[in-house]
Design an enzyme around this catalytic site. Sequence first.
Site, PDB file in Angstrom:
ATOM      1  N   LYS A  18       3.263  11.493   6.779  1.00 34.18           N
ATOM      2  CA  LYS A  18       2.286  11.383   8.029  1.00 34.18           C
ATOM      3  C   LYS A  18       2.863  12.322   9.052  1.00 34.18           C
ATOM      4  O   LYS A  18       2.670  13.407   9.170  1.00 34.18           O
ATOM      5  CB  LYS A  18       2.170  10.008   8.303  1.00 34.18           C
ATOM      6  CG  LYS A  18       1.134   9.230   7.166  1.00 34.18           C
ATOM      7  CD  LYS A  18       0.667   7.907   7.643  1.00 34.18           C
ATOM      8  CE  LYS A  18      -0.301   7.081   6.476  1.00 34.18           C
ATOM      9  NZ  LYS A  18      -1.189   8.005   5.872  1.00 34.18           N
ATOM     10  N   ASP A  42       9.613   3.027   1.602  1.00 36.91           N
ATOM     11  CA  ASP A  42       8.493   3.699   2.041  1.00 36.91           C
ATOM     12  C   ASP A  42       8.531   3.553   3.423  1.00 36.91           C
ATOM     13  O   ASP A  42       7.671   2.718   3.731  1.00 36.91           O
ATOM     14  CB  ASP A  42       7.230   3.229   1.022  1.00 36.91           C
ATOM     15  CG  ASP A  42       6.183   4.003   1.426  1.00 36.91           C
ATOM     16  OD1 ASP A  42       6.060   4.786   2.398  1.00 36.91           O
ATOM     17  OD2 ASP A  42       5.139   3.805   0.497  1.00 36.91           O
ATOM     18  N   PHE A  61       0.868  -1.280  -0.174  1.00 39.30           N
ATOM     19  CA  PHE A  61      -0.014  -0.043  -0.029  1.00 39.30           C
ATOM     20  C   PHE A  61       1.012   1.205   0.090  1.00 39.30           C
ATOM     21  O   PHE A  61       1.742   1.614   1.123  1.00 39.30           O
ATOM     22  CB  PHE A  61      -0.944  -0.191   1.330  1.00 39.30           C
ATOM     23  CG  PHE A  61      -1.979   1.291   1.254  1.00 39.30           C
ATOM     24  CD1 PHE A  61      -3.051   1.148   0.430  1.00 39.30           C
ATOM     25  CD2 PHE A  61      -1.585   2.421   1.896  1.00 39.30           C
ATOM     26  CE1 PHE A  61      -3.738   2.335   0.292  1.00 39.30           C
ATOM     27  CE2 PHE A  61      -2.481   3.507   1.783  1.00 39.30           C
ATOM     28  CZ  PHE A  61      -3.594   3.334   0.929  1.00 39.30           C
TER      29      PHE A  61
END
Length: 420
Positions: free
Chosen positions: A262, A233, A148
Amino acid sequence: MDASSSNTNPTDLYVGKEARFGARNYAPVPVVVDHARDCLVWDVEGREYIDIMGAYSAVSHGHLHPRVVAAAERQLQKVAVMSRAYYSTTLGPFLEKLSALTGFERILPMNTGAEAVETAIKCARRWGHQVKGIPDGRQRILVARGNFHGRTSTIIGFSSEEEYRTGFGPFDGGFQHFDYGDMASLKAAASVDTCAVLIEPIQGEAGVRVPPPGFFRELRDWCTANNVLLIDDEVQAGLGRTGKWFAFEHEGIRPDALILGKALGAGLLPVSAFCADDRVMQVFTPNSHGSTFGGNALAAAVALEGLKVLEEEHLVDQCAEKGDYLFARLREVQAEVQPLIRDVRGRGLWVGVDLEPSCATARQLVERLARGGVLSKETHATVIRFAPPLTITHALIDRAVDVFRQVCQEKLRELGVPKP
């Protein structure tokens, strides 16, 4: 009309407005948040909750950390956005600090995690062509099944989740899949046109899946031997979530590029970054990539203060210890509520509790947790995520785990499973 001028229950009022006017691309837990501080949240009716999810790691500092809010307020008295058409007094210091923490020579700031991933893909492809000599259009990037990396059309094009892809094609390709944690599978997927491996150190949306020990060490060695970029990532995993500043440190390796997001916005703003050394980042030249809001003055001021808070308040070191404590408490519950819980896995303050699907869905228990005053979120139908702010205390962990235990025991009683 607002809640004070209506006879409608406030929760129903606001849920109804979103349902009526919003796109149906989310299915939120039915809690209407009104305000929050640190690890606690209050809904529109005044009920208190423990935030055990941390907005998918976006509020690792806790909600509205006073130092970060103060930095934003100071900057808002000066200037927020002038775009990268000019220099600012905040971007340079932010880039310098992030470079020092990551160890990479260059930082390219963006807004969302998906934008940073798109930046990494563009960089890898151009590097593959200009540096490795792959004919343009034939560059291939290896990606793991269950990944994801975001929801843009390029990224969902290499997702292995049919729900993310159906009806959104055509996709342009350029990606080859391998099984997460399986070097034999990765090698079989590679070719002379492989320019990069794009991978998460822990697959969050796939159920908080941790790769086998030694996998990333072997992957690093393979990428080096084959002149392939290793792009890590860490949009969710980075900045302390796993008990180290960056998850790649657990195996003592260094990727060729790092993606952050984030928590980089310290719970206030969307801030992301693509980090790499000159030998990789040199492929970008003026006008080859950019973003109106990427690296804006306000975002840079907030992100810089957020990095200082993580460092000066020792939140990363605390995360390792608190993570061990959370794991121990959740495994106690696992032992007590068999056969409801199949597995407890993760790293640091990032834990997935995997349920036996014949007993309950994760959504069922997540909604019961909310009624008990604990906010979490399910993934993949069977996994409940525990990823609280790094500022959480042992006392709040205990309260949240106690509610989770009660929810699990209640479910077992409904199933007719006798207490051990």
